[in-house]
Scaffold this motif. Structure first.
Motif, short mmCIF file in Angstrom:
data_model
loop_
_atom_site.label_atom_id
_atom_site.label_comp_id
_atom_site.label_asym_id
_atom_site.label_seq_id
_atom_site.Cartn_x
_atom_site.Cartn_y
_atom_site.Cartn_z
N LEU A 1 0.85 -1.39 0.05
CA LEU A 1 -0.10 -0.21 -0.12
C LEU A 1 0.91 1.35 0.15
O LEU A 1 0.33 2.40 0.28
N LYS A 2 1.99 0.92 -0.02
CA LYS A 2 3.03 2.30 -0.28
C LYS A 2 3.31 2.71 1.07
O LYS A 2 3.87 4.11 1.21
N ASP A 3 2.74 2.16 2.09
CA ASP A 3 3.08 2.74 3.64
C ASP A 3 4.28 2.26 4.03
O ASP A 3 4.35 1.31 5.07
N TYR A 4 5.20 2.90 3.71
CA TYR A 4 6.71 2.33 3.87
C TYR A 4 7.06 2.47 5.39
O TYR A 4 7.65 1.67 6.34
N SER A 5 6.97 3.75 6.09
CA SER A 5 6.99 4.06 7.46
C SER A 5 6.36 3.21 8.43
O SER A 5 6.81 2.51 9.38
N GLY A 6 5.00 2.83 7.95
CA GLY A 6 4.34 1.94 8.72
C GLY A 6 4.77 0.59 8.97
O GLY A 6 4.78 -0.19 9.83
N ALA A 7 5.18 0.22 7.43
CA ALA A 7 5.84 -1.19 7.39
C ALA A 7 6.91 -1.25 8.19
O ALA A 7 7.43 -2.56 8.85
N LEU A 8 7.79 -0.33 8.36
CA LEU A 8 9.12 -0.48 9.11
C LEU A 8 8.74 -0.80 10.73
O LEU A 8 9.58 -1.67 11.09
N ALA A 9 7.88 -0.26 11.06
CA ALA A 9 7.45 -0.33 12.67
C ALA A 9 7.33 -1.98 12.84
O ALA A 9 7.70 -2.81 13.74
N TYR A 10 6.46 -2.71 11.70
CA TYR A 10 6.16 -4.12 11.64
C TYR A 10 7.33 -5.00 11.59
O TYR A 10 7.68 -5.82 12.35
N TYR A 11 8.33 -4.31 10.35
CA TYR A 11 9.29 -5.38 10.35
C TYR A 11 10.27 -5.36 11.52
O TYR A 11 11.03 -6.18 11.82
N GLN A 12 10.53 -4.06 12.12
CA GLN A 12 11.18 -3.97 13.35
C GLN A 12 10.75 -5.09 14.31
O GLN A 12 11.66 -5.73 15.21
N LYS A 13 9.27 -4.99 14.69
CA LYS A 13 8.96 -6.10 15.46
C LYS A 13 9.10 -7.48 15.30
O LYS A 13 8.99 -8.33 16.06
N ALA A 14 9.03 -7.77 13.88
CA ALA A 14 9.24 -9.45 13.41
C ALA A 14 10.67 -9.73 13.77
O ALA A 14 10.83 -11.04 13.85
N GLY A 15 11.66 -8.88 13.97
CA GLY A 15 12.89 -9.24 14.42
C GLY A 15 13.78 -9.81 13.12
O GLY A 15 13.60 -9.27 12.03
N PRO A 16 14.83 -10.69 13.51
CA PRO A 16 15.91 -10.99 12.60
C PRO A 16 15.35 -11.54 11.22
O PRO A 16 15.98 -11.45 10.29
#
Lengths: 337, 166
Positions: B117-132
C-alpha cells in the motif's frame, strides 16, 4: 491446508454402537436377528475401538456386517474405524450404505461423508454434504441426539464364550455343500487349467448360482480385464501368483484403483482338496490376456498387496452376457429399493 | 397400576449432572473440531475452483468459530492479500499480530501488506517487531524510506529556492 483431526476422547461411533447394541433386536430386525456370533463380533469391535486397535475393529465390524448387512450402526462403526486409519474410500462406502439403509440419518452422516469425498477428490459431491453437515451439527436435532447418546446406558461386550448349547441353538443349520469342480480336472490338457474357452465349458453356472447370493454379498464386484501376472519362481497350487487386472467397471463397492492385483487362486477355498497330482504351474493355467472377468472381492482391502476373490477361484467368472445377466439380476434382487 | 414418581436422590442427581457436563464439554470440543475440519475442506475446494467469495465466507465462518485463533486470521489475511484485497488483509494480519505478537511471520505479513500500500514508514515498525527473520526487508525498506526523505527534502528545497528567486 487441512488439519489432521485430533483423536476424539469420546468417539461418537462408539456411542452410537452402544446405542445400537442396547436396541439390538430392533436394529437387526431386518436381518436374521441377533445371534451370539454377531454380538461377539460387535463386542470385539467395540473393545478394539476403545483400545485404539482400529484395524481389528474394522475387521470385526466387517464380520458383523456380513451377518447383519442391513444394520446401519455397524456401518457407522466401520466408518469410524476406517476414519482413524484415513481409509477414506471405506468411510465413503460405509456412510453411503448408512444413508441407503436409513435415509433419516442422511443429515447426521452428511459432514463425515462429505469429508471422505473431499479426501477422495470428489469435490463437487462433497460441497453440498459438507454444508449440510455444518447446518446439522448446530441444529436442535443434533443436540437432542447428543443428549440421547449421553444418557444411553453403557453396554458390556460379551467377553466369554457362551455355553455350547446356546451356540448350537443360535447356529444356522449346516448346509451340505457340494464341491464346485475346478475348471478342468485335466491339468495336462492343451487348453490349460483356466483358459477362457475351458472356463466357459467347465464352470457349472447352475452350481455357481446356488451360492451366487453369497458371492453377491462381497464388498466389491468388478468387471476387470486380465493383463498378466507377476512372474516368480515360487508359484504353486497353494501359493498362487499375483495376477494383474484392470478394472473396467465397478458393479458394487467403493471406488478402487483401476490397476488391481488379485491373488489368483487355483482352488475353491471352502473345498479342502489337495493339489492335483502332477500339478505344475505354467502360463497356460492363467487366463488369456485381455479376457474380461467378473471378480467378486470379498473385502475391498488388499491382503499382502493382493485382493482376495470370494472363495478363491470361485470368485472369478468370465464376463460373458450370460454371467453378467445373472450377476445383474442378483444385484437387482439385493438392492435396497 | 400407576407407580408414584420417585424423587431423584441427591447423589444420583449430582452424579448425572457431573457426567452429562463432562460429556457435554467433550462433545462441544469435538463438534468444534469437526466444524473447523469441514470449513477447511470447503476452503480448499473453493480455492481450487477459484470461488473467491465462497472461500472468504468459509474463512469468515472459521474466524467466527474462534476469533482468538491467530493462525486462521493469518491464513485468511494471506488469502485476501493474494486476491488483491490488501486493506482487508491488513485487518486480519493486524489481529493475528496483536493476538500473537511474538510470531515474526504475523508481524512481517503486516509489514509486507503495508509496503504494497506504499506505507513504508508503517511497514518499518512491523518489520522491526518481526525481528531477525525480516532483517533484510527492514534494511531495504529503511534505506528506501531514507531515500524518499532525501528526495522530499530536495524537492522542498527546490521549491523554496524557486519561490525566493521569483
Amino acid at each position: 491446508m487441512v488439519n489432521e483431526r485430533k483423536l476424539p476422547t469420546f468417539k461418537v461411533g462408539l456411542i452410537l454402537l452402544s446405542f445400537a447394541l442396547a436396541s439390538l433386536p430392533s436394529a437387526v430386525a431386518q436381518d436374521e436377528g441377533p445371534s451370539v456370533t454377531l454380538m461377539k463380533y460387535v463386542g470385539k469391535a467395540q473393545e478394539a475401538m476403545r483400545a485404539g486397535r482400529n484395524q481389528e475393529a474394522r475387521d470385526e465390524f466387517r464380520k458383523a456386517i456380513g451377518l447383519a448387512p442391513k444394520t446401519p450402526e455397524y456401518y457407522i462403526g466401520l466408518s469410524d474405524a476406517c476414519y482413524q486409519m484415513k481409509e477414506y474410500d471405506q468411510v465413503a462406502f460405509a456412510l453411503q450404505k448408512v444413508i441407503e439403509l436409513n435415509p433419516a440419518m442422511k443429515d447426521e452422516c452428511a459432514g463425515e461423508y462429505g469429508e471422505a469425498l473431499f479426501h477422495l477428490g470428489r469435490y463437487d459431491e462433497a460441497i453440498p454434504l459438507l454444508k449440510a453437515g455444518l447446518r446439522y451439527i448446530d441444529s436442535p436435532a443434533a443436540k437432542a441426539r447428543r443428549t440421547a447418546i449421553a444418557v444411553a446406558p453403557p453396554v458390556t461386550p460379551i467377553s466369554t464364550a457362551p455355553p455350547e448349547s446356546v451356540l448350537r441353538a443360535s447356529a444356522a443349520p449346516v448346509e451340505k455343500k457340494e464341491a464346485i469342480p475346478l475348471p478342468t480336472h485335466d491339468p495336462a490338457s492343451s487348453a490349460g487349467w483356466h483358459s477362457i474357452q475351458h472356463k466357459h465349458e467347465d464352470v457349472d453356472i447352475n452350481k455357481f448360482n446356488q451360492t451366487l447370493a453369497g458371492a453377491i454379498r462381497s464388498e466389491g464386484i468388478v468387471i476387470a480385464e486380465y493383463q498378466g501376472y507377476e512372474k516368480s519362481d515360487n508359484i504353486n497350487f497353494f501359493h498362487p501368483p499375483k495376477a494383474k487386472f484392470r478394472i473396467s467397471k465397478i458393479l458394487k463397492g467403493p471406488p478402487l484403483n483401476k490397476d488391481m492385483p488379485v491373488r489368483f487362486e487355483f482352488k475353491e477355498r471352502s473345498v479342502n482338496t489337495p493339489a492335483p497330482a502332477g500339478w505344475k504351474f505354467s502360463e497356460d493355467k492363467m487366463p488369456a490376456k485381455g479376457s474380461s472377468w467378473i471378480i467378486f472381492l470379498e473385502w475391498c482391502t488388499p491382503r499382502e498387496g493382493m485382493f482376495d476373490t470370494y472363495e478363491g477361484s470361485f470368485g472369478r467368472l468370465p464376463a460373458d452376457d450370460d454371467n453378467l445377466n445373472k450377476v445383474y439380476a442378483e444385484l437387482e434382487k439385493h438392492s435396497n429399493r | 397400576m400407576i407407580f408414584p414418581a420417585r424423587p431423584l436422590s441427591l447423589g444420583l442427581a449430582l452424579a448425572l449432572s457431573v457426567s452429562s457436563l463432562s460429556i457435554g464439554t467433550a462433545s462441544l470440543a469435538q463438534n468444534t473440531n469437526k466444524k473447523v475440519e469441514w470449513h477447511r475442506c470447503l476452503i480448499t475446494i473453493y480455492k481450487s475452483k477459484s470461488m473467491v467469495p465462497q472461500a472468504c465466507e468459509e474463512y469468515a465462518a472459521l474466524v467466527a468459530l474462534d476469533p482468538r485463533d491467530a493462525q486462521i486470521r493469518f491464513e485468511y489475511g494471506a488469502f485476501l492479500h493474494k486476491m488483491g484485497r490488501v486493506k482487508e488483509a491488513i485487518v486480519q494480519y493486524r489481529k493475528a499480530a496483536d493476538t500473537n505478537p511474538l510470531n515474526p511471520d504475523y508481524q512481517g505479513a503486516v509489514g509486507d501488506a503495508l509496503v504494497s500500500l506504499k506505507d513504508y514508514s508503517g511497514a518499518l515498525a512491523y518489520y522491526q517487531k518481526a525481528g531477525p527473520k525480516f532483517a533484510g526487508k527492514l534494511s531495504t525498506t529503511s534505506a528506501y524510506v531514507n531515500q524518499l526523505r532525501q528526495i522530499n527534502q530536495y524537492n522542498a528545497d527546490l521549491k523554496k529556492r524557486q519561490s525566493e528567486d521569483e
